[in-house]
Design a protein around this motif. Sequence first.
Motif, PDB file in Angstrom:
ATOM      1  N   SER A 362       0.829  -1.211   0.000  1.00 26.53           N
ATOM      2  CA  SER A 362       0.000   0.000   0.000  1.00 26.53           C
ATOM      3  C   SER A 362       0.863   1.261   0.000  1.00 26.53           C
ATOM      4  O   SER A 362       0.589   2.224  -0.726  1.00 26.53           O
ATOM      5  CB  SER A 362      -0.936   0.007   1.212  1.00 26.53           C
ATOM      6  N   GLU A 363       1.913   1.262   0.817  1.00 27.69           N
ATOM      7  CA  GLU A 363       2.776   2.438   0.920  1.00 27.69           C
ATOM      8  C   GLU A 363       3.542   2.689  -0.374  1.00 27.69           C
ATOM      9  O   GLU A 363       3.809   3.841  -0.740  1.00 27.69           O
ATOM     10  CB  GLU A 363       3.762   2.274   2.078  1.00 27.69           C
ATOM     11  N   CYS A 364       3.927   1.613  -1.071  1.00 19.56           N
ATOM     12  CA  CYS A 364       4.798   1.758  -2.247  1.00 19.56           C
ATOM     13  C   CYS A 364       4.059   1.504  -3.558  1.00 19.56           C
ATOM     14  O   CYS A 364       4.708   1.238  -4.589  1.00 19.56           O
ATOM     15  CB  CYS A 364       5.989   0.803  -2.127  1.00 19.56           C
ATOM     16  N   LYS A 365       2.724   1.566  -3.539  1.00 23.01           N
ATOM     17  CA  LYS A 365       1.970   1.290  -4.758  1.00 23.01           C
ATOM     18  C   LYS A 365       2.215   2.374  -5.803  1.00 23.01           C
ATOM     19  O   LYS A 365       2.726   3.460  -5.504  1.00 23.01           O
ATOM     20  CB  LYS A 365       0.481   1.173  -4.440  1.00 23.01           C
ATOM     21  N   HIS A 366       1.831   2.045  -7.039  1.00 24.32           N
ATOM     22  CA  HIS A 366       2.038   2.946  -8.183  1.00 24.32           C
ATOM     23  C   HIS A 366       3.528   3.226  -8.390  1.00 24.32           C
ATOM     24  O   HIS A 366       3.911   4.338  -8.787  1.00 24.32           O
ATOM     25  CB  HIS A 366       1.263   4.254  -8.011  1.00 24.32           C
ATOM     26  N   VAL A 374       9.578   5.835   4.382  1.00 21.59           N
ATOM     27  CA  VAL A 374       8.626   5.884   5.495  1.00 21.59           C
ATOM     28  C   VAL A 374       8.982   4.825   6.534  1.00 21.59           C
ATOM     29  O   VAL A 374       8.914   5.062   7.742  1.00 21.59           O
ATOM     30  CB  VAL A 374       7.186   5.690   4.975  1.00 21.59           C
ATOM     31  N   LEU A 375       9.360   3.643   6.054  1.00 24.29           N
ATOM     32  CA  LEU A 375       9.776   2.579   6.974  1.00 24.29           C
ATOM     33  C   LEU A 375      11.058   2.967   7.704  1.00 24.29           C
ATOM     34  O   LEU A 375      11.199   2.716   8.913  1.00 24.29           O
ATOM     35  CB  LEU A 375       9.971   1.271   6.203  1.00 24.29           C
ATOM     36  N   ILE A 376      11.989   3.573   7.000  1.00 23.11           N
ATOM     37  CA  ILE A 376      13.231   4.016   7.648  1.00 23.11           C
ATOM     38  C   ILE A 376      12.909   5.001   8.771  1.00 23.11           C
ATOM     39  O   ILE A 376      13.478   4.923   9.869  1.00 23.11           O
ATOM     40  CB  ILE A 376      14.180   4.663   6.625  1.00 23.11           C
ATOM     41  N   ASP A 377      12.001   5.914   8.504  1.00 20.02           N
ATOM     42  CA  ASP A 377      11.609   6.878   9.539  1.00 20.02           C
ATOM     43  C   ASP A 377      11.029   6.172  10.759  1.00 20.02           C
ATOM     44  O   ASP A 377      11.306   6.557  11.904  1.00 20.02           O
ATOM     45  CB  ASP A 377      10.595   7.873   8.976  1.00 20.02           C
ATOM     46  N   LYS A 378      10.213   5.145  10.525  1.00 25.78           N
ATOM     47  CA  LYS A 378       9.612   4.405  11.635  1.00 25.78           C
ATOM     48  C   LYS A 378      10.661   3.663  12.458  1.00 25.78           C
ATOM     49  O   LYS A 378      10.506   3.489  13.673  1.00 25.78           O
ATOM     50  CB  LYS A 378       8.592   3.398  11.102  1.00 25.78           C
ATOM     51  N   MET A 379      11.755   3.236  11.802  1.00 25.37           N
ATOM     52  CA  MET A 379      12.757   2.402  12.467  1.00 25.37           C
ATOM     53  C   MET A 379      14.009   3.171  12.865  1.00 25.37           C
ATOM     54  O   MET A 379      14.948   2.581  13.417  1.00 25.37           O
ATOM     55  CB  MET A 379      13.158   1.241  11.540  1.00 25.37           C
ATOM     56  N   GLU A 380      14.051   4.466  12.593  1.00 25.92           N
ATOM     57  CA  GLU A 380      15.280   5.230  12.833  1.00 25.92           C
ATOM     58  C   GLU A 380      15.685   5.204  14.305  1.00 25.92           C
ATOM     59  O   GLU A 380      16.876   5.082  14.630  1.00 25.92           O
ATOM     60  CB  GLU A 380      15.106   6.670  12.353  1.00 25.92           C
TER      61      GLU A 380
END
Length: 531
Positions: A362-366, A374-380
């Motif tokens: 969903s996050e990387c669609k299209h 976005v995942l990096i930000d969540k895991m930083e």
Amino acid sequence: MKLLHQRLNLYTDGNETYTFVPAEPVGTRSLTIYRNSGDIVLNPPNTPLPASSERSGKTIYGILGMVTLMMSEYIIIITGRELRGRFMSNNVYRATDYDILPLNPDVSVQNPPNTAEAHLLALVRSHLYGGQFLFSYGWDLTRRLQAQWETLQEDAGKALWDVADDRFFWNKFLQSRLIDVTHANSDQNLSAYILPVIYGTFDIRPTRVNGHYLRLCLISRRSRYRAGTRYFRRGIDREGHVANFVETEQVLLVDTAGADSNGDEASIQLSFVQIRGSIPLFWAEINTLRYKPDLQIMELQDTLDAARKHLEEQVSLYGEASLVSLVNHKGYEKPVKEAYEHRMAELLDLPKVRYQYFDFHSECKHMRWDRISVLIDKMEEDLNKQGYFHLDSRNQKPIVLQQGTIRTNCMDNLDRTNVAQAAFAKWTLGKQLRELGILNENEAVDNYEELIKDFREMWSDHANEISVAYSGTGALKTDFTRTGQRTKMGLLEDGYKSVMRYLKNNFFDGARQVRPMYKVVDAPIHIATFI
């Protein structure tokens, strides 16, 4: 660390013995395996060979081990090797060719006595030539740098096999006969003949950044527990082992003296470790010849205990565990996601375990693959807290220890997992280079064409090799890992690979799964295995 024999000469005395004689130094104790009894004997120094012995024309680069099939026990030897690079002052090789030697004098490998034995030998060969088997004679490839530093004193003088990480010592079962002899008799120490092999990947590349000579290395180690192919090995077992468990270590070596040698140990060593593994539940996918197999999640009483064992082991080995799940939140994968999260809610008493969901598709669609940021930000926060291993030869102790690791999974722990792990590795590489002062605070890895090209190629090749081992095809989505962009050609290539996965996983993986490398429980015939 005790070194291994790097070259052996093989002498065959008719139907009586196989004798392995080290090419150097002269007078080293030879090893004889008696064909009728199966006895393994380390001979006294300078023991003469029988006059009737015939020398093989091939150089032997190591004994992989011994395997028992229906009609005979066999010795598997490595007769070809390829240099993959030099790491920590030691060569790293990939095994490329093998010979299989029968102990039973009445059995011919070229013309097996029956179709069943011929089939089993074909499966052994298929595994040997289809895998990526790596070894070194003087460096323990099974363990990450930090683990080796932590046991440096107690490992002094020990053999490689004796300190190897049991999870990644892929041929340990094959070596069990030699190990048993070594344990039983102090005068029969066969350690110099026991070669630990890993199933994984290895790549190392030199580069320069702002006048600094660097070597970037990527090593992956596939666990020998719960080994198997994609649809035939899913989830967890009662011992807490999960399918497709792989430890991946990115190593950055920096030579502060500016030397241009690929052979010497670097004065600065940095290591960043990640892991992947199947969702730690009892679940399976049943082939029905439809594109999507039937998904089954078993709600067993043992599920919670098995998941706890798995996570507690990860914490004991790596420190804090950040669990990143990339499965879809709807459709076919939804039940697995919900079952995983339900079990994690029941394991809140594990203080060093944190669960993070990321809806990858969903996050990387299209084709918005830049959204992996976005995942990096969540895991930083976790990445900063867990850190990485940093050893400088000018200091007695490491500057930094890695205090935890990110465990990533999707359904197969292949394609989405590869993209996420490469993103974490790239973020960490940039942080390491900035903290070393090689990059300025406002610089990124992407600013350096040669470095980012090597990084992307290494992670793409790594993704393909791990995928081939588990699914039979190269990884999907590697166009993004290799180029930094998702392309229409990449989508077409992924479509082709998906069709090939369907064919292989539905029609060919049954034979791959029962090859003699895997334990067969309650089988009508006992087959010795790699694990």
